[in-house]
Structures are given as C-alpha cells and as structure tokens.
Design an enzyme around this catalytic site. Structure first.
Site, PDB file in Angstrom:
ATOM      1  N   CYS A 159      -9.495  -2.246  -3.959  1.00  0.00           N
ATOM      2  CA  CYS A 159     -10.737  -2.555  -4.688  1.00  0.00           C
ATOM      3  C   CYS A 159     -11.669  -3.446  -3.872  1.00  0.00           C
ATOM      4  O   CYS A 159     -11.211  -4.258  -3.071  1.00  0.00           O
ATOM      5  CB  CYS A 159     -10.421  -3.284  -5.979  1.00  0.00           C
ATOM      6  N   ARG A 198     -11.902   0.711   2.757  1.00  0.00           N
ATOM      7  CA  ARG A 198     -10.685   0.094   2.238  1.00  0.00           C
ATOM      8  C   ARG A 198      -9.936   1.021   1.293  1.00  0.00           C
ATOM      9  O   ARG A 198      -8.787   0.768   0.958  1.00  0.00           O
ATOM     10  CB  ARG A 198     -11.047  -1.203   1.502  1.00  0.00           C
ATOM     11  N   TRP A 201      -9.620   0.951  -6.959  1.00  0.00           N
ATOM     12  CA  TRP A 201      -8.430   1.685  -6.497  1.00  0.00           C
ATOM     13  C   TRP A 201      -7.420   1.531  -7.618  1.00  0.00           C
ATOM     14  O   TRP A 201      -6.908   0.444  -7.863  1.00  0.00           O
ATOM     15  CB  TRP A 201      -7.919   1.059  -5.200  1.00  0.00           C
ATOM     16  N   ASN A 212     -10.485  -7.536  -8.743  1.00  0.00           N
ATOM     17  CA  ASN A 212      -9.511  -6.972  -7.800  1.00  0.00           C
ATOM     18  C   ASN A 212      -8.151  -7.549  -8.132  1.00  0.00           C
ATOM     19  O   ASN A 212      -8.063  -8.720  -8.516  1.00  0.00           O
ATOM     20  CB  ASN A 212      -9.824  -7.391  -6.353  1.00  0.00           C
ATOM     21  N   GLY A 213      -7.103  -6.778  -7.919  1.00  0.00           N
ATOM     22  CA  GLY A 213      -5.764  -7.324  -8.146  1.00  0.00           C
ATOM     23  C   GLY A 213      -5.217  -6.888  -9.494  1.00  0.00           C
ATOM     24  O   GLY A 213      -5.696  -5.925 -10.095  1.00  0.00           O
ATOM     25  N   GLU A 227       6.428   4.582  14.053  1.00  0.00           N
ATOM     26  CA  GLU A 227       4.971   4.526  13.933  1.00  0.00           C
ATOM     27  C   GLU A 227       4.367   5.937  14.010  1.00  0.00           C
ATOM     28  O   GLU A 227       3.426   6.261  13.276  1.00  0.00           O
ATOM     29  CB  GLU A 227       4.395   3.606  15.031  1.00  0.00           C
ATOM     30  N   LYS A 266       2.131   7.608  11.064  1.00  0.00           N
ATOM     31  CA  LYS A 266       0.776   8.137  11.266  1.00  0.00           C
ATOM     32  C   LYS A 266       0.696   9.573  10.764  1.00  0.00           C
ATOM     33  O   LYS A 266      -0.250   9.930  10.071  1.00  0.00           O
ATOM     34  CB  LYS A 266       0.395   8.135  12.759  1.00  0.00           C
ATOM     35  N   GLU A 323       0.830   9.779   6.857  1.00  0.00           N
ATOM     36  CA  GLU A 323      -0.274   9.230   6.074  1.00  0.00           C
ATOM     37  C   GLU A 323      -1.578  10.011   6.208  1.00  0.00           C
ATOM     38  O   GLU A 323      -2.343  10.070   5.259  1.00  0.00           O
ATOM     39  CB  GLU A 323      -0.489   7.728   6.309  1.00  0.00           C
ATOM     40  N   HIS A 340      24.766  11.478  13.070  1.00  0.00           N
ATOM     41  CA  HIS A 340      25.305  10.827  11.867  1.00  0.00           C
ATOM     42  C   HIS A 340      24.589  11.299  10.607  1.00  0.00           C
ATOM     43  O   HIS A 340      24.659  10.637   9.578  1.00  0.00           O
ATOM     44  CB  HIS A 340      25.210   9.304  12.006  1.00  0.00           C
ATOM     45  N   LYS A 390      -7.099   0.573   2.777  1.00  0.00           N
ATOM     46  CA  LYS A 390      -7.040  -0.090   4.080  1.00  0.00           C
ATOM     47  C   LYS A 390      -6.368  -1.448   3.975  1.00  0.00           C
ATOM     48  O   LYS A 390      -5.568  -1.822   4.816  1.00  0.00           O
ATOM     49  CB  LYS A 390      -8.465  -0.246   4.634  1.00  0.00           C
TER      50      LYS A 390
HETATM   51  O1  M6R Z   1      -3.453  -5.312   7.162  1.00  0.00           O
HETATM   52  P1  M6R Z   1      -1.987  -5.162   7.421  1.00  0.00           P
HETATM   53  O2  M6R Z   1      -1.654  -4.957   8.844  1.00  0.00           O
HETATM   54  O3  M6R Z   1      -1.179  -6.277   6.794  1.00  0.00           O
HETATM   55  O4  M6R Z   1      -1.581  -3.838   6.627  1.00  0.00           O
HETATM   56  C1  M6R Z   1      -0.256  -3.432   6.525  1.00  0.00           C
HETATM   57  C2  M6R Z   1      -0.158  -1.980   6.110  1.00  0.00           C
HETATM   58  O5  M6R Z   1      -0.719  -1.791   4.849  1.00  0.00           O
HETATM   59  C3  M6R Z   1      -0.846  -1.041   7.112  1.00  0.00           C
HETATM   60  O6  M6R Z   1      -0.358  -1.218   8.395  1.00  0.00           O
HETATM   61  C4  M6R Z   1      -0.629   0.430   6.689  1.00  0.00           C
HETATM   62  O7  M6R Z   1       0.710   0.771   6.819  1.00  0.00           O
HETATM   63  C5  M6R Z   1      -1.520   1.340   7.545  1.00  0.00           C
HETATM   64  N1  M6R Z   1      -2.243   2.249   6.694  1.00  0.00           N
HETATM   65  C6  M6R Z   1      -0.769   2.170   8.502  1.00  0.00           C
HETATM   66  O8  M6R Z   1      -1.599   2.980   9.270  1.00  0.00           O
END
Ligand code: M6R
Length: 609
Positions: free
Chosen positions: A2, A27, A75, A99-100, A482, A486, A489, A505, A604
C-alpha cells in the site's frame, strides 16, 4: 505494498496526489483512490480497481478541486481487491487512508456495529474511520481525537486522517509502517515513501515509531508515543528518481539488470584505500563493535535472504567468522539462543520490510552485541534503528523482482568480509584478492551482458514448461536459490533450487524431459563433483542448461545446452553468475507475457507481516 499520499495546500492537489500514487505504483497494488475537500467543505472521493491510470481517467471525467486531500494505492490484506474495499474509507465527514494491518479489527467492528455504525467494506481500515468519527463526537481537535484512537488499535500501521469540516489539517500516525512529512512553502505533504513527494519537495521529516503529526499548511507538529511534542530532524533528500525513464529498455527490470556494472561501481566508489577496504563511513564506534564480534547472525527475507546465504559462505571461508542466516519471519517468532559476541546483520533493499524490522527490534531485547544494516534506502527505518549501517548504492530499484539491489548487497557484504577478516588477523593476501576481484567485477559483468541474445534464445525452451530445477554447489547454491526465486516470481513457473549434492536424496525423482535443470558451473574445486551430479541428471533423460565457465571443459551434447561464460575471479563468481539467471527469467517472462515489473500478488516493499 500500500502507498499513502496526502497534501494540505492552497492550490488544487488532486494531480499532485495522483502523481504521488504513480511514483508508488512499483510497490505493487490492486486498487487506488483519493479524497479531496473542496472550497465549500464538501469531500469528493474517487476509487478504482486496477491501475492508477484508471483513477486518472476517472478524475478526468469527474475532476476534484481543493487544496486538502489524501490518496492511496491498496494491496489487499483484508477483503478482496474491489472498489468498495479501496481507500479512502469514510465515516460521514471523516476520511482515512491506511497501510498495514489492524489486528483487532474484528472486536472493534463488533463494538462499532453495536454503536450503530454501518460498514461498507470488508477492510480493517474502515474501523479507523468509524472510531475517529465516534471519538470526534466526544469532542477535541482532530489531533486529540486521533491520539485517543491510537491506543485502541493493535497492529503495525501508518494512517492519515482527514475531516472535511476542517480542511486546514491532516493528522498522520505511524506505528510500524513508515510515514514521511514533506515540507513545502506554504504547503505540506505526507507520504509512505519520499519518492512520492519528490516533484513537490526535497525537505523531509521522518516520523518515528509511535509518532502522531498534525500537518497544516504552515506548520508541522509532531508528538511522540507519550504525547510529548518532539522535533524530528529535517533532511534534504539526495534521492534520484528516474522511474519515468526506462530509456531504451522495455521494462524497469531489464534496465536494472543492465545497470548492475554501474551500480556495483558506485557501491565500490570511495571504499578502498591503499589496496584495502575502507569502511570509515561506519564511524568511530564500528571498530569497537566489530573487533568484539565472535559470531554473525544474518536476518533477511526473499532475495536479501539469498544474499545472506552467500555471505555465510564468505564470512566462514574468507574471514574465519562463524555465521548463521535466518529468514526474518522465522527468527522473530522462535525462541533462539544468542551466541556470545554475536552481531546481527540485517539485509534489505527497502529497509522497511516488516519482518526484518521486527527481527531487528527483537534482537535488541535478546542481548546481541549490536546491529548492522546493509540497505539501499538511506533514512529507512532499518538504517535509523541499527547501530551501524552500510549503504548499497544501487539507486532506486523499481522492478518488484530485485536485481541490482541483490548484486550490490553482495558487493557490500564482501567488503565487510574483508574488513572483518583484517580485524581477525586473516592473511592480508585474502583482502587483496577480494579488492582485486571486486574492482574487476563491473567489467566482467559488462562482458557477460553481451551474451544477452544467447540467453534470450534459451528462454524459448521454457515457454511450455511448468517446473524448473536450479542446481549449484557451495556459494553457488544460494545463487541457484536466487535464480529459482526470480523465475517463479516473474514467469509464474514453479522453480526450486537444490544443493546439487542433494539430488539423489529426493529431487532426482522429478527428472524427466519436461523438467529443465539449470546448473551453475564455475571452474572451481567443486567442478568435478558437479559434473557427477550433471551425469546423474543426464542418465535419467533430464534436460540440462549449464551456465559454465569457458574453461570448465563442457561441450553441447544431447539433452545438454552449455552457455559458455567468460572466466571470472572465483571470489566474486556468485555475483557474476546471478546476472545470466536474471536475464533468463526476464526473457522467459517476456515469452509468457506476464507483468514483469509488477508480477501478480507481489509488492516491492513488504511492510505488513
Ligand atoms: O526490501 P527487502 O530487501 O527487505 O525485501 C525482501 C523481499 O521482499 C524481496 O527481496 C523479494 O523477495 C523480492 N521481490 C525478490 O525479487
């Protein structure tokens, strides 16, 4: 997640609010809305499901005039994404954006229904609007009313409240979710992120936990959680916002992948002297803390967690420093035992991730030696609340999928490893090797990026796939993690990462021609072990994509596609091998036609649990 924007001005502010929302779009959100008080004291409200552009179109059709207003991108947490659930929420002449999460919204809702209030949404936010309205009936200024409401709310939130009977004031309250006040000349603003306000001001006050602010055109008064008037330092923002310009790139993510050589150069700049790492920015108390460290506990979420995993390999192998890494949402809810002399290192692009912040706050009660944040946003909550901070200089990252924030985090962490190693008496050659490898890295990544077309061609092979497996060994295992994060997501392909030695395993059972297996194969001492793992996959008809050092001795063969990468210094290989995996995900997402920069359901900056 948000976003909030508010303004008290003499001029019409609807366009300012809208531009603020546009700057918060990255975001992640599902709906947007705004409310403005006109010259007759009448409140106009517009809300739309979908993009901010839908709200802008609605505003074209139904213009709102007036100098005081609030706006929001939502959001969904409580209640589906819909126009009825979009903010601002109103209770007669009161309007609220939030927000929150209000954790005790259910009993409050029941109480308010008993008091005769009718709810028009499924949100937790609407209880704030009705509570403020109820308290207003008991008397007092808007500030006093909000100060009476705050103790009734449980949870982590940031909120801004407006009363259409008094357009001279907005009241903002911060309890777990960031809020910043932007100072103008004869006008003032509020936002959840300074980026939203950069077109109108560069002078900011950051509210602290528990603060309530009364914002008028010519004054800003801040009260702490005990109701005492406090001064919050005004800072001049240096943040550069170039989100409007993707340049030659189709997406912010693509632009940010390509910005990595420069982002790493910027992150390295001024941090070496006489062939050694110089982190004097940490200040005088740093050496005292760092020299007493016997153990490091890294805490982070998502991509930042993956960079912590790489750092663990580095701290232990290059600095002889015991290191553990934990996901913040796990750390904060378990009873952990603190090792003697343990330093908490939090990693975060945004510095506002709710779980990471909560873990940092918890660590202060647990007896850690101190805390150090590695972060990309100066002035963020994480930076302000940590004993020490090291900034990544990635610049604003807009794409939800983190790219340059990750590689610059690793860059900073490797410099910290060198610094800690020196304090621990590690041979100077190790630090020299680190410095040399880091200095060479931006050029190595430039070279790698020239393989863009080769990687784009590979992506075709993933267009009809539903699953993918990423394999790596040693410090490349977290890079496999990682890579998988990527891919899932932004392309919505289910992807998992395994340490290659774990194949037999369990995951070997998944291997068939429909399961692409992506392997990271630098030319290091684990190469022969990795080759055996590759054979295990081949023998079962698996489809392999091997990102290999050009000297690793691989050639294309049936079921195995080799992507020959330039040689890179071994120490920085995890950073280097990240980049082709980012490109692969990007091109797969393009083929899949997904929303690369704002993937579904994601935000974000995750400022709620
Ligand atoms: O702002 P931050 O690095 O604390 O955010 C952590 C995660 O939310 C962030 O890395 C998220 O996993 C990304 N979308 C990954 O690409």
């Amino acid at each position: 997640m948000c976003g909030i924007v508010g303004a008290v001005a003499q001029r019409d502010i609807a366009e300012i609010l809208l531009e603020g929302l546009r700057r918060l779009e990255y975001r992640g959100y599902d709906s947007a809305g705004l409310a403005v008080i006109d010259a007759q004291g009448k409140m106009g409200r517009l809300r739309r499901l979908g993009k901010v552009q839908m709200l802008a179109d609605a505003l074209d059709q139904h213009p709102l005039h007036g100098g005081t207003g609030i706006a929001h991108t939502r959001w969904a947490t409580h209640g589906e994404p819909s126009e009825a659930n979009a903010h601002p929420h109103v209770s007669d002449y009161i309007a609220v954006v939030h927000n929150g999460i209000i954790e005790n919204h259910e009993p409050l809702r029941e109480l308010l229904i008993e008091r005769g209030y009718r709810f028009d949404s499924e949100t937790d936010t609407e209880v704030i609007a009705h509570l403020v309205h109820w308290e207003q009936l008991q008397g007092g200024t808007l500030l006093e009313v909000v100060q009476r409401v705050i103790p009734q709310l449980r949870g982590a939130y940031g909120t801004v409240v407006m009363d259409s009977r008094d357009p001279s004031v907005l009241v903002a309250a911060r309890s777990g979710s960031p809020l910043v006040i932007g100072r103008g000349v004869g006008e003032n603003f509020i936002a959840s992120d300074q980026l939203a306000l950069l077109p109108v001001t560069r002078r900011f006050l950051f509210l602290e936990e528990g603060d309530v602010a009364e914002v008028k055109r010519r004054s800003v008064s801040v009260y702490d959680k005990n109701g005492h008037a406090v001064e919050r330092e005004e800072i001049e923002s240096k943040v550069q916002y170039d989100a409007g310009d993707k340049g030659v790139y189709r997406h912010y993510m693509q632009k940010e992948i390509y910005e990595q050589p420069l982002a790493i150069k910027n992150t390295l700049e001024g941090r070496f002297s006489h062939g050694e790492v110089n982190l004097s920015e940490l200040g005088e108390k740093a050496d005292d803390i760092l020299s007493r460290v016997q153990h490091i506990q890294i805490i982070a979420c998502g991509t930042s967690y993956n960079s912590g995993m790489v750092a663990r390999y580095w701290f232990e192998s290059l600095a002889g420093m015991p290191c553990d890494v934990e996901i913040a949402s796990e750390f904060r809810y378990r009873k952990s035992a603190v090792r003697p002399g343990s330093l908490i290192i939090t990693l975060s692009q945004s510095g506002e991730t709710a779980d990471t912040l909560a873990a940092l706050r918890l660590s202060k009660e647990l007896g850690y030696l101190g805390s150090l944040a590695v972060c990309n946003v100066a002035g963020s909550s994480l930076v302000r609340e940590s004993d020490l901070a090291l900034m990544t200089k990635a610049g604003t990252e807009i794409g939800v999928a983190s790219t340059k924030a990750f590689t610059t985090q690793l860059t900073v962490l490797l410099m910290l490893v060198a610094r800690m190693g020196r304090l621990k008496g590690v041979a100077p050659q190790v630090e020299h090797d680190i410095v040399h490898a880091l200095q060479a890295l931006p050029a190595r990544i430039e070279q790698m990026l020239s393989l863009d077309k080769t990687i784009e061609a590979l992506a075709e092979g993933f267009s009809d796939k539903h699953h993918a497996l990423f394999l790596g060994r040693g410090d490349q295992y977290p890079i496999a993690m990682e890579g998988a994060l990527k891919l899932k997501e932004i392309s919505y392909i289910h992807a998992e990462a395994y340490a290659a030695g774990e194949l037999k395993h369990g995951p070997l059972a998944l291997i068939d021609a429909d399961m692409p297996v992506i392997v990271i194969a630098p030319n290091n001492e684990l190469l022969e072990k990795l080759k055996s793992n590759i054979e295990e996959v081949r023998a079962r008809g698996g489809l392999l994509y091997v990102f290999a050092d050009q000297n690793a001795g691989f050639t294309d063969s049936d079921g195995m596609k080799i992507i020959q990468l330039p040689h890179v210094e071994e120490i920085v290989a995890p950073i280097f091998y990240t980049v082709p995996l980012q490109l692969l995900s990007y091109y797969v997402a393009l083929i899949k036609g997904t929303d690369v920069d704002q993937p579904r359901n994601l935000a974000k900056s995750v400022t709620v649990e």
